[in-house]
Design an enzyme around this catalytic site. Structure first.
Site, short mmCIF file in Angstrom:
data_model
loop_
_atom_site.label_atom_id
_atom_site.label_comp_id
_atom_site.label_asym_id
_atom_site.label_seq_id
_atom_site.Cartn_x
_atom_site.Cartn_y
_atom_site.Cartn_z
N GLY A 43 0.77 -1.25 0.00
CA GLY A 43 0.00 0.00 0.00
C GLY A 43 0.80 1.29 0.00
O GLY A 43 0.31 2.32 -0.45
N ASP A 102 -5.04 1.66 10.96
CA ASP A 102 -6.44 1.30 11.21
C ASP A 102 -6.53 0.76 12.65
O ASP A 102 -6.52 1.53 13.60
CB ASP A 102 -6.84 0.29 10.14
N PHE A 151 -14.06 2.50 4.36
CA PHE A 151 -13.02 1.78 3.63
C PHE A 151 -12.62 2.58 2.40
O PHE A 151 -13.45 2.89 1.55
CB PHE A 151 -13.49 0.37 3.24
N VAL A 152 -11.35 2.95 2.34
CA VAL A 152 -10.88 3.83 1.27
C VAL A 152 -9.88 3.10 0.35
O VAL A 152 -9.19 2.17 0.79
CB VAL A 152 -10.22 5.11 1.83
N ASP A 158 -5.64 -0.64 -1.69
CA ASP A 158 -6.44 -1.55 -2.51
C ASP A 158 -7.63 -2.12 -1.77
O ASP A 158 -7.74 -2.05 -0.54
CB ASP A 158 -5.57 -2.75 -2.92
#
Ligand code: IMP
Length: 178
Positions: A43, A102, A151-152, A158
């Site tokens: 990411g 998160d 959720f981005v 992804d």
């Protein structure tokens, strides 16, 4: 806008401005320290690329691979190393570069893993932070944006290996991952 995206949170220009500001702050704090930036794959790859170009100082760039959620949008708490470091970090100033914080379980694991290899210092730089979701205490030195619990995807992030190449960060429509 991509049809699976509900809302754009950060357009390209906003991301560039913020990442440039973060890179400059790191450059000020780490002058003469030759920091080692360790990007958490996959990411962080786009964030890392933009961040280091805003840093006017000598630095080393490394990547570390951990497993993601697979096709789910919730963490399992288990962290699997998919690519280990190929360099010694003892005595070095480490900055972990992460796309999103998160639950904190991934970074908690990584901090312990890297600490055991005796770096001179270790700090966290995360582009996004979802504070509402935290399950363990993690205090990043550099945070780009705090975001609500959604959720981005995009800009490296992804869902099931899709959407990483979107140039902006947007909220994924819940029906895509439900
Ligand atoms: P944590 O261990 O729960 O803090 O999760 C960190 C990792 O979960 C990140 O590096 C991402 O790979 C993934 N993740 C958490 N939230 C999102 C999100 O909203 N979109 C995409 N990936 C996410």
């Amino acid at each position: 806008m991509h049809r699976d995206i509900e809302q754009i949170l950060f357009a390209e220009e906003a991301l560039q401005a913020k990442v440039t500001e973060m890179g400059r702050a790191i450059a000020v704090d780490y002058q003469d320290k030759n920091p080692m930036l360790i990007g958490v794959l996959k990411g962080s790859f786009i964030f890392m690329a933009d961040l280091v170009r805003a840093m006017d100082l000598p630095c080393q760039i490394e990547f570390f691979g951990v497993s993601s959620y697979g096709n789910k949008s919730e963490t399992t708490g288990a962290v699997r190393i998919t690519r280990d470091l190929e360099t010694d970090i003892e005595g070095r100033h480490i900055i972990i570069v992460e796309d999103i914080l998160d639950s904190g379980l991934t970074l908690n694991y990584l901090m312990e893993y890297f600490q055991s290899r005796r770096p001179a210092s270790i700090e966290i730089c995360t582009l996004l932070d979802k504070p509402e979701r935290r399950r363990v205490e993690i205090l990043p030195r550099y945070i780009g944006f705090q975001i609500p619990d959604a959720f981005v995807v995009g800009y490296g992030l992804d869902f099931a290996e899709r959407y990483r190449n979107l140039p902006y960060i947007g909220v994924l429509k819940p029906e895509v991952y439900a």
